[in-house]
Structure formats: C-alpha cells, structure tokens
Design a protein around this motif. Structure first.
Motif, PDB file in Angstrom:
ATOM      1  N   UNK A 269      48.235  44.630  34.495  1.00 36.67           N
ATOM      2  CA  UNK A 269      47.256  44.083  35.429  1.00 36.67           C
ATOM      3  C   UNK A 269      47.588  44.562  36.831  1.00 36.67           C
ATOM      4  N   UNK A 270      46.633  45.240  37.459  1.00 39.39           N
ATOM      5  CA  UNK A 270      46.839  45.779  38.802  1.00 39.39           C
ATOM      6  C   UNK A 270      45.718  45.252  39.696  1.00 39.39           C
ATOM      7  N   UNK A 271      46.089  44.493  40.716  1.00 39.25           N
ATOM      8  CA  UNK A 271      45.105  44.005  41.661  1.00 39.25           C
ATOM      9  C   UNK A 271      44.569  45.178  42.487  1.00 39.25           C
ATOM     10  N   UNK A 272      43.266  45.190  42.799  1.00 38.00           N
ATOM     11  CA  UNK A 272      42.719  46.268  43.632  1.00 38.00           C
ATOM     12  C   UNK A 272      43.428  46.415  44.973  1.00 38.00           C
ATOM     13  N   UNK A 273      43.957  45.313  45.501  1.00 37.08           N
ATOM     14  CA  UNK A 273      44.680  45.376  46.776  1.00 37.08           C
ATOM     15  C   UNK A 273      46.064  46.008  46.625  1.00 37.08           C
ATOM     16  N   UNK A 274      46.523  46.178  45.377  1.00 35.36           N
ATOM     17  CA  UNK A 274      47.845  46.751  45.141  1.00 35.36           C
ATOM     18  C   UNK A 274      47.792  48.229  44.780  1.00 35.36           C
ATOM     19  N   UNK A 275      46.678  48.867  45.075  1.00 35.90           N
ATOM     20  CA  UNK A 275      46.551  50.324  44.965  1.00 35.90           C
ATOM     21  C   UNK A 275      46.354  50.883  46.381  1.00 35.90           C
ATOM     22  N   UNK A 276      47.191  51.850  46.771  1.00 37.98           N
ATOM     23  CA  UNK A 276      47.130  52.403  48.124  1.00 37.98           C
ATOM     24  C   UNK A 276      47.068  53.931  48.061  1.00 37.98           C
TER      25      UNK A 276
END
Length: 352
Positions: A269-276
């Motif tokens: 599970x990857x939150x959209x805010x945790x992709x940079x």
C-alpha cells in the motif's frame, strides 16, 4: 459510555444489513462512522435511536441496556440526510414542534428558540417558511430542531450530502464549532473520508455490516490494519499493488519486480503523498496519463508496469508535469498489509 453496541445483527428479509456491529462512543466525543454506500451506517443509527429493533445483540445508552426503551425515552436526537423539515411551517414553528409535543410551556419555548437561533445564526429567518431558505440555512434549522430538546447524544446521518461543495466545507466547520461549544456527544455517519478524518475525534470504519477498524484519524491513515481500511481512509485513495517482497524497506519495492502477491498474501500500500519526483534515485519510471493541477500540488496518474498509480506531487517541476511526460518516482514510505475483505482486484488496477 454514552453509546455502546455489542454484536448487533439486523436483517431485512434475506438482506443482512448488520452482521455483528461492535463499537463504543464515550461522553463528549465526535465519533465518525465511515463506510461506503450500503455498508450499514444508516441502519446502525436507526438501531441506536430505536427506529429499528436489532435481531440480536445489545444497545446500551449511558451505561444501561436500551433495546426495549421507546424512542422518546432514549435521550437522543437525529438529523437526517433530507433535513426532514415541515415545508408549511416557518422556522420558528419547525423549531418549536418537538417542544410543543413535549408539553413545554410557551414562554420557555420562545426562550429556547431565541437561544438556539442565535447560536446557529438564523434569528433573522425565524418567520420565513423553510422553503424560502438556502440549503445551508435549512441545514441549520434541522440542527436547531435536533438540539432544542437538549439531547445527550446527537446522531447525524450523512447530513451534508445534499449541499454543494462550498456549503459542505462551511458546515464541517459549523459542526465542529457546535461540538466544541456545546460539548454534546455526536455520532456522525458519512461515506466521505474527508468529513470523517477532519471532524472525527475517532473513526469506526464499517463495511458489509461489520466494524472493520476503529481508531483516531492519524492511526487509521498511518497504520491501517489491512488494505481495505487503507482504501477507505485517505484521499486520493491509496495505491494497492501486488509485489515480490525482497526486504522490509521501501527501497526494496520496484515496479520491475512486481509479482501477483507477497509470499505472505500481503499487498503493498503506497499513499499518493508518499510518491515523489526523484531523477537521481527513482524506484520506477512511468508515463503520465492524467494530470490534475490543484494550485500548489499536481495530482498525476502514472502508468507503469502495466498498471496505474496516483501521486500527489509538489514543487516547481511537479507543477510543470503534463500528460505524456515520463517521470521518475521514488517511494518514500510503503505499508505491507493483509488484503482484508472487499479489496478491489489488483490486476491492472485503475485508480478509483
């Protein structure tokens, strides 16, 4: 506890609406009941207030079993999605109605109406018919009619659904102000995770007639117990991807090595805010197929490894990102979660 539900079951013919609901609401709490459509939110509130009788289980109010207590004796008030105002009566008479039914003297009724109208800012509308009011004013009248009898617990069933976006924002603030100033216990049912996380002191997540998680907004967002809870709490929705676990760190997750599931049946599970954006050290690259500029951030949908994920990007370069660009992304945080019931299929997952 002000409200306590223990193993509540309720069916309507062959439809099982509630399947063992358990949760508690302590005194003074703003408690959000969050779940998708048909999850059992409205039925839960109707069981609490006495409009529905549970098939099994126990409803306790203020420390006492209340399964057989009549509606009028429960010390509760409920605000419905439709407002349920009397269109042929003016605001004053709508507010007075529950007091007149209770035999309250006329001078006391006037005093209470003046007090609640001032709190809600509708004193200048008391002589208007409710059909002459805006949506926000009608909502305030519905709140006033519920509060005027001084209930110990206020139940709210998706009260903002029929308002436009601007009014919903304003009424979220209004509900929190009333909660703070009046100190009343509130149980607020909503399908909107933004309402739940911004307003609730705690949240109970209901799905398919069961409570699948309870906790503070921070707990459910940062450490959801399973992928289904992660899907329901957070906006934009979490990215769920199958993986082949090579380690426990986010750096071990790359789209090039994605499999169908982890060895223990988990998903990533990857939150959209945790992709940079990370040109120097990306975990994967992908093609932008949708870009939604929201002022200071750009919400992009990226296609990589035959699937789509969403990322919330900030900074000058992020705001310049457009459809058709190939961008490098790094995963700053990932959660390995058991799937949980009701999770959407992961194969070629599209954003919801």
């Amino acid at each position: 506890m002000m409200v306590s539900l223990e193993n509540i079951h309720k069916s309507f013919g062959s439809l099982k609406a509630l399947n063992g609901v358990d949760f508690d609401v302590p005194k003074g709490e703003f408690h959000a009941l969050l779940g998708p459509s048909s999850a059992g939110k409205t039925t839960t509130l109707r069981v609490i207030c006495g409009l529905e009788k549970p098939d099994a289980g126990s409803v306790s109010l203020f420390g006492r079993r209340a399964n057989d207590v009549p509606i009028q004796g429960r010390g509760l008030a409920m605000i419905f999605q439709s407002f349920a105002l009397y269109p042929h009566l003016n605001v004053r008479e709508n507010l007075a109605y529950p007091l007149r039914r209770g035999g309250v003297p006329s001078d006391e009724i006037k005093k209470k109406i003046d007090q609640i109208a001032e709190i809600l800012g509708i004193q200048h509308r008391l002589e208007n018919l409710t059909t002459q009011l805006s949506g926000g004013e009608q909502q305030r009248v519905a709140i006033g009619r519920a509060l005027i009898s001084e209930p110990r617990v206020l139940l709210l069933d998706e009260p903002l659904t029929n308002l436009d976006a601007k009014l919903r924002d304003a009424m979220r603030v209004e509900f929190k102000r009333l909660h703070r100033e009046l100190g009343i216990t509130m149980l607020y049912a909503t399908p909107d995770q933004l309402e739940a996380t911004t307003m609730g002191d705690r949240i109970s997540v209901i799905d398919d007639g069961k409570i699948i998680a309870s906790g503070t907004p921070a707990e459910l967002y940062g450490a959801p117990p399973n992928a289904r809870v992660a899907q329901l709490v957070g906006s934009p929705p979490v990215n769920l991807v199958p993986f082949e676990r090579q380690g426990t760190n986010a750096s071990s997750i790359g789209f090039a090595t994605l499999g169908e599931t982890g060895p223990d049946g988990s998903v990533c599970a990857i939150r959209p805010h945790d992709l940079v954006l990370s040109p120097e050290d990306p975990d994967f690259t992908g093609k932008v197929v949708l870009a939604e500029a929201l002022g200071d951030v750009n919400v992009v949908t990226v296609e990589a490894a035959n699937r789509q994920v969403r990322a919330v990007l900030s900074g000058v370069n992020a705001l310049r990102t457009k459809v058709g660009d190939t961008i490098p992304l790094k995963i700053t945080k990932a959660l390995f979660l058991p799937v949980g019931e009701g999770v959407a299929p992961l194969t070629k997952q599209k954003p919801t």
